[in-house]
Write a protein that holds these residues in place. Structure first.
Motif, PDB file in Angstrom:
ATOM      1  N   ASN A  21       1.014  -0.818   0.674  1.00 37.92           N
ATOM      2  CA  ASN A  21      -0.093   0.200  -0.002  1.00 37.92           C
ATOM      3  C   ASN A  21       0.448   1.280  -0.203  1.00 37.92           C
ATOM      4  O   ASN A  21       0.259   2.224  -0.546  1.00 37.92           O
ATOM      5  N   MET A  22       2.125   1.512   0.908  1.00 33.70           N
ATOM      6  CA  MET A  22       3.145   2.687   0.769  1.00 33.70           C
ATOM      7  C   MET A  22       3.660   2.760  -0.620  1.00 33.70           C
ATOM      8  O   MET A  22       3.664   3.917  -1.140  1.00 33.70           O
ATOM      9  N   THR A  23       3.618   1.801  -1.653  1.00 34.58           N
ATOM     10  CA  THR A  23       4.384   1.923  -2.983  1.00 34.58           C
ATOM     11  C   THR A  23       3.618   2.928  -3.369  1.00 34.58           C
ATOM     12  O   THR A  23       3.583   3.239  -4.297  1.00 34.58           O
ATOM     13  N   ALA A  24       1.824   1.453  -3.913  1.00 38.71           N
ATOM     14  CA  ALA A  24       0.864   2.188  -4.700  1.00 38.71           C
ATOM     15  C   ALA A  24       0.255   3.052  -4.063  1.00 38.71           C
ATOM     16  O   ALA A  24       0.335   4.434  -4.886  1.00 38.71           O
ATOM     17  N   LEU A  25       1.101   4.377  -2.874  1.00 42.21           N
ATOM     18  CA  LEU A  25       0.887   5.209  -2.271  1.00 42.21           C
ATOM     19  C   LEU A  25       1.551   6.167  -2.961  1.00 42.21           C
ATOM     20  O   LEU A  25       0.316   7.763  -3.342  1.00 42.21           O
ATOM     21  N   LEU A  26       2.527   5.773  -3.169  1.00 39.79           N
ATOM     22  CA  LEU A  26       3.442   6.864  -3.798  1.00 39.79           C
ATOM     23  C   LEU A  26       3.127   7.437  -5.171  1.00 39.79           C
ATOM     24  O   LEU A  26       3.299   8.187  -5.896  1.00 39.79           O
ATOM     25  N   LYS A  27       2.872   6.471  -6.140  1.00 36.55           N
ATOM     26  CA  LYS A  27       2.367   6.388  -7.588  1.00 36.55           C
ATOM     27  C   LYS A  27       0.991   7.214  -7.680  1.00 36.55           C
ATOM     28  O   LYS A  27       0.848   8.070  -8.497  1.00 36.55           O
ATOM     29  N   HIS A  28      -0.016   6.905  -6.110  1.00 35.83           N
ATOM     30  CA  HIS A  28      -0.973   8.188  -6.602  1.00 35.83           C
ATOM     31  C   HIS A  28      -1.453   8.809  -6.276  1.00 35.83           C
ATOM     32  O   HIS A  28      -1.727  10.058  -7.401  1.00 35.83           O
ATOM     33  N   MET A  29      -0.325   9.109  -5.036  1.00 32.72           N
ATOM     34  CA  MET A  29      -0.126  10.590  -4.374  1.00 32.72           C
ATOM     35  C   MET A  29       1.073  11.329  -5.937  1.00 32.72           C
ATOM     36  O   MET A  29       0.500  12.895  -6.147  1.00 32.72           O
ATOM     37  N   LEU A  84      18.195   1.010  -2.648  1.00 34.52           N
ATOM     38  CA  LEU A  84      17.819  -0.491  -3.614  1.00 34.52           C
ATOM     39  C   LEU A  84      16.376  -0.184  -3.916  1.00 34.52           C
ATOM     40  O   LEU A  84      15.694   1.134  -3.204  1.00 34.52           O
ATOM     41  N   PRO A  85      16.239  -1.181  -4.861  1.00 30.93           N
ATOM     42  CA  PRO A  85      14.961  -0.974  -5.296  1.00 30.93           C
ATOM     43  C   PRO A  85      13.232  -1.377  -4.326  1.00 30.93           C
ATOM     44  O   PRO A  85      13.695  -1.428  -3.931  1.00 30.93           O
ATOM     45  N   MET A  86      12.808  -0.267  -4.429  1.00 26.20           N
ATOM     46  CA  MET A  86      11.103  -0.379  -3.671  1.00 26.20           C
ATOM     47  C   MET A  86      11.118  -1.970  -3.261  1.00 26.20           C
ATOM     48  O   MET A  86      10.305  -2.796  -2.651  1.00 26.20           O
ATOM     49  N   ALA A  87      11.088  -2.543  -4.256  1.00 22.72           N
ATOM     50  CA  ALA A  87      10.198  -3.780  -5.067  1.00 22.72           C
ATOM     51  C   ALA A  87      11.254  -4.790  -3.219  1.00 22.72           C
ATOM     52  O   ALA A  87      10.279  -6.021  -3.242  1.00 22.72           O
ATOM     53  N   PHE A 100      13.537   3.669   8.543  1.00 22.05           N
ATOM     54  CA  PHE A 100      13.190   4.928   8.155  1.00 22.05           C
ATOM     55  C   PHE A 100      13.776   5.409   7.441  1.00 22.05           C
ATOM     56  O   PHE A 100      14.597   5.372   6.815  1.00 22.05           O
ATOM     57  N   GLY A 101      13.000   6.373   6.196  1.00 21.96           N
ATOM     58  CA  GLY A 101      13.657   7.034   5.212  1.00 21.96           C
ATOM     59  C   GLY A 101      12.644   7.566   3.876  1.00 21.96           C
ATOM     60  O   GLY A 101      12.078   7.743   3.964  1.00 21.96           O
ATOM     61  N   HIS A 102      14.095   8.188   2.835  1.00 20.60           N
ATOM     62  CA  HIS A 102      13.161   8.648   1.586  1.00 20.60           C
ATOM     63  C   HIS A 102      12.524   7.275   0.716  1.00 20.60           C
ATOM     64  O   HIS A 102      13.063   7.084  -0.218  1.00 20.60           O
ATOM     65  N   LEU A 103      11.179   7.209   1.148  1.00 25.23           N
ATOM     66  CA  LEU A 103      11.135   5.933   0.326  1.00 25.23           C
ATOM     67  C   LEU A 103      11.125   6.139  -1.214  1.00 25.23           C
ATOM     68  O   LEU A 103      11.335   5.892  -2.349  1.00 25.23           O
ATOM     69  N   GLY A 104      10.465   7.805  -1.388  1.00 21.25           N
ATOM     70  CA  GLY A 104      10.504   8.318  -2.765  1.00 21.25           C
ATOM     71  C   GLY A 104      11.876   7.921  -4.053  1.00 21.25           C
ATOM     72  O   GLY A 104      11.511   8.045  -5.425  1.00 21.25           O
TER      73      GLY A 104
END
Length: 458
Positions: free
Chosen positions: A228-236, A344-347, A372-376
């Motif tokens: 959900n976190m990675t999907a939220l990044l793309k969505h926002m 590293l790759p988000m996947a 923690f970190g800069h997921l984007g």
């Protein structure tokens, strides 16, 4: 040979500190030790930097350049036989050009001082990080700093239009370019950005500025899954049309740490979600931006991407949200923290962290783990806290568990803090033998005597 008296002859008595003076100066951010070196030189301009480097090279003395001492990889450590070259007296903001949207500054200017100066012209320097009040722009360039808004504005490398640097033999390379587009031959400034003071000492920079946003919208949200976190990044990112400026991830343990006493922060939403994200959008349409941000959050909630959200209603709310993410000092309480800065790759992130969490108890026993970190931009900060009496003995084991798995998917042992002393044994995880050899070739060409930052990186 008396190093202190020789350097004082060049720069003046007040511009050079001796070993006794250095014993009263901290070695850096949250460091228990003090500086050590034969002398600390404080040049006031580029020519004086050149004089110091020329003298040190001619006399076989190693030089370590220092900025704000906010690094975390011991990249600015010196030994008792070396000279520290501090840029602390080179803090002039020489010019701010609102039309060209650039600033020319000396390397010792602090990041916060630059931010505040350009804001008076309706402009911003977008690099931002928690140590903004102490970190210098020269150090930011030397380590290619990243910070909180890489997802929108890029790394420090993307914000430097031109620079001036001094080579080990005192040669001044002045390329104070103000143009965004300049393909006239090699882009020589890139040699020095991210080189950690091993190829030259950066003395002045021309920095690219942006128009200052007039709106800021933020939310801190809780999520039930990493997917959900990675999907939220793309969505926002899609829904906000390019105005998403930060997307900071916090695993549950870190969120609990910074929202529970003795931390000053308090939880804006429940502490029971496995993942949290701090999102920021910057724009220039007060009514439209807020509506767009709220609509994007509402549609994310309807899609089941987030479970709960606290939305900023004021600038004070924004500052309190950021204070939670920036409160990394909490990880230093109660033990010795081993701090890691990887990408590293988000996947691969969820599996990587799960495997690390499973491996650490058997490998090191008692410990605490925060993530923690800069997921984007794919950058995670990992802190493994160890009991003080066992920390030194266990650190190599922790490093093995953190760094070795990165090789399988071409991750980086350093996302933004550099290599320094701490990570040079692991550089091979992220760089091929051919790449490392080319780095050595560049070092030998620009600094054949090994004068600059000896022993770092390789």
């Amino acid at each position: 040979m008396n190093i202190v008296s020789s350097l004082r002859d060049l720069l003046g008595d007040n511009a050079v500190l001796d070993a006794a003076d250095l014993a009263t100066r901290s070695a850096g951010f949250l460091r228990p030790d003090n500086l050590q070196a034969a002398a600390l030189a404080r040049p006031a301009n580029t020519e004086q930097v050149a004089q110091v480097l020329r003298w040190c090279r001619n006399n076989g003395v190693g030089v370590v350049a220092q900025g704000g001492l906010t690094g975390l990889v011991h990249g600015a450590d010196a030994d008792p036989a070396q000279v520290i070259l501090s840029l602390e007296r080179m803090r002039d903001i020489e010019s701010i050009d609102p039309r060209q949207r650039c600033a020319t500054v000396q390397a010792g200017v602090t990041l916060q001082a630059l931010q505040e100066a350009v804001e008076e012209h309706g402009l911003m320097f977008p690099l931002d990080l928690g140590a903004r009040g102490t970190a210098t722009v020269g150090g930011n360039a030397a380590t290619n700093a990243g910070g909180n808004r890489v997802i929108r504005y890029g790394m420090m490398r993307d914000m430097v239009l031109g620079l001036e640097a001094v080579l080990a033999d005192g040669t001044v390379i002045s390329s104070l370019n103000q143009l965004i587009k300049n393909n006239a031959g090699y882009d020589l400034k890139q040699l020095f950005i991210g080189s950690e003071g091993t190829l030259g000492v950066i003395t002045r920079l021309v920095l690219r500025l942006r128009e200052c946003p007039t709106t800021r919208n933020m939310a801190l949200v809780g999520l039930e899954s990493f997917d959900n976190m990675t999907a939220l990044l793309k969505h926002m990112d899609r829904e906000l049309g390019g105005t998403l400026s930060a997307f900071e991830a916090m695993w549950n343990g870190f969120y609990r740490l910074v929202t529970t006493e003795p931390a000053r922060g308090r939880p804006p939403i429940s502490q029971d979600y496995p993942y949290y994200v701090l999102m920021e959008s910057q724009g220039a349409d007060p009514e439209g931006d807020s509506q767009r941000f709220n609509d994007a959050l509402a549609s994310a909630l309807e899609a089941g991407l987030l479970a709960d959200a606290a939305v900023s209603q004021s600038e004070g709310d924004c500052q309190r949200f950021w204070a939670l993410r920036d409160d990394v000092e909490q990880t230093f309480l109660g033990g010795v923290p081993c701090v890691f800065d990887i990408s590293l790759p988000m996947a691969e992130m969820e599996t990587y962290i799960d495997e690390l969490r499973d491996a650490l108890p058997g490998a090191v026993g008692e410990h605490k783990l925060w993530v923690f970190g800069h997921l984007g931009d794919g950058n995670l900060h990992i802190v493994v806290q160890l009991p003080p009496e066992r920390a030194d003995a266990l650190r190599p084991t922790v490093e093995q568990r953190v760094y070795a798995p990165l090789s399988a998917f071409k991750g980086s042992v350093s996302a933004e803090h550099g290599i320094g002393l701490e990570k040079k044994a692991w550089l091979h995880v992220s760089r091929s033998a051919q790449e490392i050899q080319l780095m050595r070739t560049l070092k030998a060409a620009l600094d054949p005597t090994g004068t600059l930052n000896p022993g770092k990186m390789f």
